[in-house]
Design a protein around this motif. Sequence first.
Motif, short mmCIF file in Angstrom:
data_model
loop_
_atom_site.label_atom_id
_atom_site.label_comp_id
_atom_site.label_asym_id
_atom_site.label_seq_id
_atom_site.Cartn_x
_atom_site.Cartn_y
_atom_site.Cartn_z
N HIS A 151 0.79 -1.00 0.07
CA HIS A 151 0.27 -0.16 -0.37
C HIS A 151 0.89 1.20 -0.60
N PHE A 152 1.80 0.97 0.41
CA PHE A 152 2.85 2.55 0.69
C PHE A 152 3.96 2.54 -0.29
N HIS A 153 3.60 1.84 -1.26
CA HIS A 153 4.37 1.48 -2.15
C HIS A 153 5.61 2.95 -3.56
N GLY A 154 6.43 2.60 -2.61
CA GLY A 154 6.96 4.36 -3.03
C GLY A 154 7.17 5.51 -2.65
N SER A 155 6.00 5.28 -1.89
CA SER A 155 6.62 6.23 -0.61
C SER A 155 7.35 5.93 0.61
N ARG A 156 7.48 4.97 1.12
CA ARG A 156 8.30 4.58 1.91
C ARG A 156 9.38 3.85 1.61
N PRO A 157 10.76 3.38 2.16
CA PRO A 157 11.42 1.71 1.74
C PRO A 157 10.65 0.98 2.01
N GLY A 158 11.28 -0.34 1.36
CA GLY A 158 10.24 -1.64 1.62
C GLY A 158 12.14 -2.16 1.05
N LEU A 159 11.09 -4.05 0.90
CA LEU A 159 12.60 -5.10 1.39
C LEU A 159 12.17 -4.79 -0.35
N VAL A 172 -4.85 -1.40 9.88
CA VAL A 172 -4.73 -3.23 10.81
C VAL A 172 -3.11 -3.51 11.24
N GLY A 173 -2.60 -3.21 12.38
CA GLY A 173 -1.59 -3.24 12.98
C GLY A 173 -0.83 -1.47 12.61
N CYS A 174 0.15 -1.73 13.00
CA CYS A 174 1.24 -0.14 12.87
C CYS A 174 1.56 0.53 11.17
N THR A 175 1.39 1.32 11.50
CA THR A 175 1.70 1.29 9.98
C THR A 175 3.55 1.99 9.45
N ASP A 176 4.07 2.21 10.43
CA ASP A 176 5.97 3.03 10.89
C ASP A 176 6.39 1.33 10.39
N HIS A 177 5.98 0.97 9.22
CA HIS A 177 6.42 -0.73 8.84
C HIS A 177 7.62 -0.56 8.33
N GLY A 231 12.43 4.75 -0.71
CA GLY A 231 10.95 5.46 -0.87
C GLY A 231 11.13 7.13 -2.06
N PHE A 232 10.09 6.88 -2.88
CA PHE A 232 10.20 8.58 -3.89
C PHE A 232 9.01 9.16 -3.27
N GLY A 233 8.39 9.76 -2.58
CA GLY A 233 7.78 10.64 -1.91
C GLY A 233 6.88 11.13 -2.07
N SER A 234 6.21 9.57 -2.92
CA SER A 234 4.81 9.86 -3.56
C SER A 234 3.63 9.46 -2.69
N THR A 235 2.26 9.92 -2.77
CA THR A 235 1.17 9.88 -1.46
C THR A 235 0.48 8.86 -1.98
N PRO A 236 0.12 7.62 -1.63
CA PRO A 236 -1.03 6.46 -1.43
C PRO A 236 -2.04 7.49 -0.55
N HIS A 237 -3.39 6.34 -1.09
CA HIS A 237 -4.86 6.96 -1.09
C HIS A 237 -4.20 6.36 0.54
N ARG A 238 -5.05 7.36 1.28
CA ARG A 238 -5.07 7.74 2.94
C ARG A 238 -6.30 7.93 3.00
#
Length: 262
Positions: free
Chosen positions: A136-144, A236-241, A254-261
């Motif tokens: 869901h947060f892909h592109g806006s936050r670092p991932g694995l 569901v669960g902490c969003t600070d993944h 991540g690249f700073g884009s903002t997903p739908h929230r």
Amino acid sequence: MSRRVALVTGASRGIGAETARILARAGTRVVVNYRAKTKRAEQVVADIVAADGAAAAVQADLTDVVQLDAMFDRVRAVHGRIDALVLNASGGMERGADPGYALRLNRDAQLAVLDRAAALMPHGSRVVFVTSHLAHFHGSRPGLAAYESVARSKRAGEDALRARMPWLAERGISLVVISGDMIDGTITVTLLDRMRPGLIEARRAQAGTIPTVEEFAAEVAAATTAPVATGHTFYVGCTDHYSVPADPHDVVPGFGSTPHRR
């Protein structure tokens, strides 16, 4: 809810199976979709029937149009309607999967299922798209890095489904998204933990707790009837993944884009 019908994709195990059980306990007739694990799907149905619920297993690889059409022909013949569509099936980490499989399943197949299901969904029905915070947060936050292709394709699937909201609204169908932290006990998280030993415990320590399959499934089931506007996202669960301790070589920035929230 005694006359409601729900179709849950990827329901032979994990979140999908538990969601099916919870919906059935509430009186919903459940169609348990599965791709290949017949015995597992039949066991889910047996569990539901043993608890005085109603369910049937229907095989269909969601990326196969012929199988998909056959599944909906059966649903149409037996039930005639779908009141809740739970888009739970996802993948892309399977051994031997070709590079394009994740996108075909997590985006293209989701739309193909929706197009067919919508023809059977009455006014007031609900679509629930199940995803993860990493997607869901892909592109806006670092991932694995190990999950990158899945996260990217599931984010594409969510965007494509959201683009259909005006079309769904014309038919009186709402769409909601439910995004979960790492879910303890799911096959995906288990695979990631094997690749990165200690990942689950690191996440649990960082977040304080992570949801179980049963806890997350309960939220998915509740989302099928929750009184919220179309487009709503449940977390569901902490969003600070993104602050999970990680090997720098296993992190996708991540690249700073903002997903739908919402």
